[in-house]
Enzyme design. Structure first.
Site, PDB file in Angstrom:
ATOM      1  N   SER A  80      37.442  17.223  31.875  1.00 50.86           N
ATOM      2  CA  SER A  80      37.881  18.160  32.914  1.00 50.86           C
ATOM      3  C   SER A  80      39.226  18.722  32.471  1.00 50.86           C
ATOM      4  CB  SER A  80      38.022  17.451  34.264  1.00 50.86           C
ATOM      5  OG  SER A  80      39.291  16.840  34.345  1.00 50.86           O
ATOM      6  N   GLY A 141      41.762  16.129  47.447  1.00 56.28           N
ATOM      7  CA  GLY A 141      42.624  15.427  48.400  1.00 56.28           C
ATOM      8  C   GLY A 141      42.872  16.220  49.671  1.00 56.28           C
ATOM      9  N   GLY A 143      40.382  16.920  51.895  1.00 54.16           N
ATOM     10  CA  GLY A 143      39.335  16.643  52.883  1.00 54.16           C
ATOM     11  C   GLY A 143      38.280  17.736  52.925  1.00 54.16           C
ATOM     12  N   SER A 145      35.773  17.870  50.663  1.00 55.03           N
ATOM     13  CA  SER A 145      34.627  17.334  49.937  1.00 55.03           C
ATOM     14  C   SER A 145      34.563  17.772  48.481  1.00 55.03           C
ATOM     15  CB  SER A 145      33.319  17.705  50.634  1.00 55.03           C
ATOM     16  OG  SER A 145      33.280  17.131  51.896  1.00 55.03           O
ATOM     17  N   ASP A 196      28.946  15.249  53.970  1.00 58.18           N
ATOM     18  CA  ASP A 196      29.511  16.078  52.896  1.00 58.18           C
ATOM     19  C   ASP A 196      28.455  16.488  51.874  1.00 58.18           C
ATOM     20  OD1 ASP A 196      31.708  15.220  54.288  1.00 58.18           O
ATOM     21  OD2 ASP A 196      32.391  13.840  52.739  1.00 58.18           O
ATOM     22  N   TYR A 248      39.056   4.399  57.070  1.00 55.45           N
ATOM     23  CA  TYR A 248      37.733   4.963  57.316  1.00 55.45           C
ATOM     24  C   TYR A 248      36.725   3.825  57.554  1.00 55.45           C
ATOM     25  CZ  TYR A 248      33.606   7.930  56.728  1.00 55.45           C
ATOM     26  OH  TYR A 248      32.422   8.600  56.929  1.00 55.45           O
TER      27      TYR A 248
HETATM   28  C1  GLA Z   1      34.434  12.235  55.647  1.00 55.79           C
HETATM   29  C2  GLA Z   1      33.131  11.537  55.312  1.00 55.79           C
HETATM   30  C3  GLA Z   1      31.984  12.099  56.146  1.00 55.79           C
HETATM   31  C4  GLA Z   1      32.327  12.124  57.616  1.00 55.79           C
HETATM   32  C5  GLA Z   1      33.692  12.751  57.838  1.00 55.79           C
HETATM   33  C6  GLA Z   1      34.157  12.665  59.253  1.00 55.79           C
HETATM   34  O1  GLA Z   1      34.393  13.562  55.248  1.00 55.79           O
HETATM   35  O2  GLA Z   1      32.845  11.707  53.950  1.00 55.79           O
HETATM   36  O3  GLA Z   1      30.828  11.351  55.891  1.00 55.79           O
HETATM   37  O4  GLA Z   1      32.260  10.848  58.163  1.00 55.79           O
HETATM   38  O5  GLA Z   1      34.691  12.135  57.031  1.00 55.79           O
HETATM   39  O6  GLA Z   1      33.362  13.463  60.061  1.00 55.79           O
END
Ligand code: GLA
Length: 414
Positions: A80, A141, A143, A145, A196, A248
Site C-alpha cells: 500500500s 479511523g 468510522g 468503514s 459495514d 464495542y
Molecule cells: C461499527 C460496526 C457495525 C455497527 C456500527 C454501529 O461500524 O462495524 O457493525 O455495529 O459500528 O452501528
C-alpha cells in the site's frame, strides 16, 4: 496505515490508476485487474445490527481500490502507499484466527488475507495466492468503514480471478459479505455486526439500503435528498475511532446479557419497552442499553417509512430531524458511545440550522451526519470552522455525501 487527510474522493479512474501504478512499481508486472468497494455512512440505525435491528446505510464516493493478480503458489504479497518501501509477505497456509496456532496477519493485511482465509474455510477453496496493491481514499479511523471497503474489494477480486462466480447475484454477494465479515471478526479481531460489509457490497447508487439484520435481507430505497433541496453533510471530527478496543465488545456483551435476562434471543424481539424496563429493574446499565436499542429500532423503522412516503418536506422533514436528533441523544446518554468531539460537532451543526444531526458508525470518535437545506451547507461549514477547532483542538473535515454504488465487480480498465 496513515490517515488520509482529504475529504474529497478521487474518481474511479484515478483510484484504479493509482492502484495499478503501485502494483507495477512493487511487483514489476501488470495486475489482472483493479476492483473497488466503497466506505459507508449509516443514516440511522446505530448499534442495532448485532441486535437484529434495521439499518439505513449509503455507500460513499470514497473507495478502496485493489489491483490484484493470482499467483501459482500460496504466497500473498501486499503493498500500500503507506508501506510502499516494504512488501508484506504472507502465506495462505500459515495464517489463521486469533487464539489459534497459526499466524495472525497484522493491521490492514489482516483484512485482505483474512478474506481469502474465510473463503477457503467456507468451502470456496483451495485458492491460489496473489499479489495485490491497495490504494484507498476512504478516511482511515473515521468510522466510515475503510476496513469493510478493503475486505469487500478483496472479496470481489478473489471471486473473479478464481472464478467463484459469487459476485454476480445478491445471494452470492451475501456469501462474500460473510467472508468479509469473518475477516474482520476472526482475523482482525473486531467483533462487529454485518452492517459495514453489507453496505459496501450491496448498496446501489442513488439509494440507501434498508437492511434488516434479522435475516440480512436488504431493500434499496431511493435516496434523493437534492430533489427536496436537502443535503447530507458528513463531518469527520478527526477524533480517532477504533473498534478493536474493548468498548464495542462491552456494548455487545451488555445487549446479550439483557436479552438473556429478558428471555429473548436478540433485543429486536422486545416488543414492550415498558415491560422490559420493569424486568430489568436493578440492572440500570443494561436497562439503558436496552432502551437505546429498542428505541433506535423504532426510530429507524419510522425513518425508512418516511423515506418511502415521498420527499422529506414540511412535517415529514420535521419528523426526520427529530428522529436523527433523538438517535444521537440516545447513543450519547443511554448507550454511552459518543464523545466530547462528536457532541460538539452535533451541537454546532444543530445551532447552524441542520434538520437533525447525529453521530454515525461505532462512535468514540469518527463522524457525524447532518441533514440540512442546500443553502445552509456553507454557513454550517463556517460555523464549524469558527467553533469546532476552538473547542476541541482538532480540525474537522466536511463533505457533502450522495449515495453511490457498492462494489465494482467488473475489472476497471488497466
Ligand atoms: C461499527 C460496526 C457495525 C455497527 C456500527 C454501529 O461500524 O462495524 O457493525 O455495529 O459500528 O452501528
Amino acid at each position: 496505515m496513515a490517515r488520509i487527510i482529504r475529504a474529497e474522493a478521487v474518481s474511479p479512474e484515478e483510484g484504479a490508476f493509482n492502484a495499478r501504478e503501485l502494483f507495477i512499481q512493487a511487483f514489476g508486472y501488470e495486475p489482472e485487474g483493479v476492483w473497488s468497494a466503497p466506505g459507508r455512512v449509516n443514516v440511522i440505525g446505530e448499534h442495532v445490527d448485532y441486535n437484529g435491528g434495521p439499518c439505513l446505510p449509503i455507500a460513499l464516493p470514497h473507495r478502496a481500490y485493489l489491483a490484484l493478480a493470482p499467483r501459482a503458489d500460496r504466497a500473498v504479497r501486499l503493498i500500500s502507499p503507506q508501506t510502499a518501501d516494504a512488501i508484506d509477505d504472507l502465506d495462505l497456509d500459515s495464517i489463521g484466527p486469533w487464539g489459534g496456532p497459526r499466524q495472525v496477519p497484522s493491521h490492514w493485511t489482516a483484512y485482505i488475507a483474512g478474506v481469502a482465509w474465510a473463503l477457503e474455510r467456507d468451502g470456496h477453496g483451495p485458492l491460489p495466492g496473489f499479489d495485490a496493491a491497495l490504494w484507498s481514499c476512504v478516511p482511515v479511523g473515521g468510522g466510515l468503514s475503510s476496513s469493510a471497503a478493503l475486505e469487500c474489494a478483496t472479496a470481489v477480486a478473489v471471486d473473479e480471478v478464481c472464478g467463484l462466480g459469487l459476485a454476480g447475484s445478491d445471494e452470492g454477494r451475501r456469501l462474500l459479505v460473510d467472508a468479509a465479515r469473518a475477516a474482520e471478526n476472526e482475523i482482525a479481531g473486531a467483533n462487529t455486526g454485518g452492517l459495514d460489509q453489507t453496505a459496501s457490497m450491496r448498496c446501489r447508487a442513488g439509494h440507501a439500503l434498508a437492511l434488516d439484520c434479522r435475516d440480512m435481507s436488504a431493500e434499496p430505497i431511493p435516496f434523493d435528498l437534492a430533489s427536496s433541496g436537502l443535503e447530507l453533510l458528513v463531518i469527520d471530527t478527526r477524533a480517532k475511532h477504533s473498534l478493536a478496543d474493548g468498548q464495542y465488545g462491552q456494548r455487545r456483551a451488555d445487549c446479550e446479557e439483557a436479552a438473556r435476562l429478558l428471555g429473548v434471543g436478540q433485543l429486536v424481539e422486545v416488543s414492550d419497552l415498558d415491560a422490559a424496563m420493569s424486568a430489568l429493574e436493578g440492572h440500570e446499565r443494561l436497562a439503558r442499553r436496552t432502551r437505546h436499542v429498542v428505541s433506535e429500532i423504532a426510530r429507524t423503522r419510522a425513518f425508512i417509512e418516511l423515506m418511502g412516503e415521498g420527499p422529506l418536506e414540511g412535517e415529514r422533514l420535521d419528523v426526520a430531524a427529530l428522529l436523527l436528533d433523538d438517535s444521537h441523544d440516545s447513543l450519547r446518554d443511554d448507550y454511552e458511545v459518543s464523545c466530547a468531539e462528536l457532541d460538539v460537532a452535533v451541537a454546532a451543526a444543530r445551532a447552524a440550522g441542520a434538520h437533525g444531526a447525529r453521530m454515525t458508525g461505532g462512535g468514540f470518535g469518527g463522524c457525524i451526519v447532518a441533514l440540512l437545506p442546500h443553502h445552509l451547507v456553507e454557513p454550517v461549514k463556517q460555523h464549524l470552522a469558527a467553533n469546532y477547532q476552538a473547542r476541541t483542538g482538532l480540525k474537522e473535515e466536511v463533505f457533502v455525501c450522495t449515495a453511490h454504488e457498492g462494489v465494482s465487480v467488473a475489472k476497471e480498465a488497466v
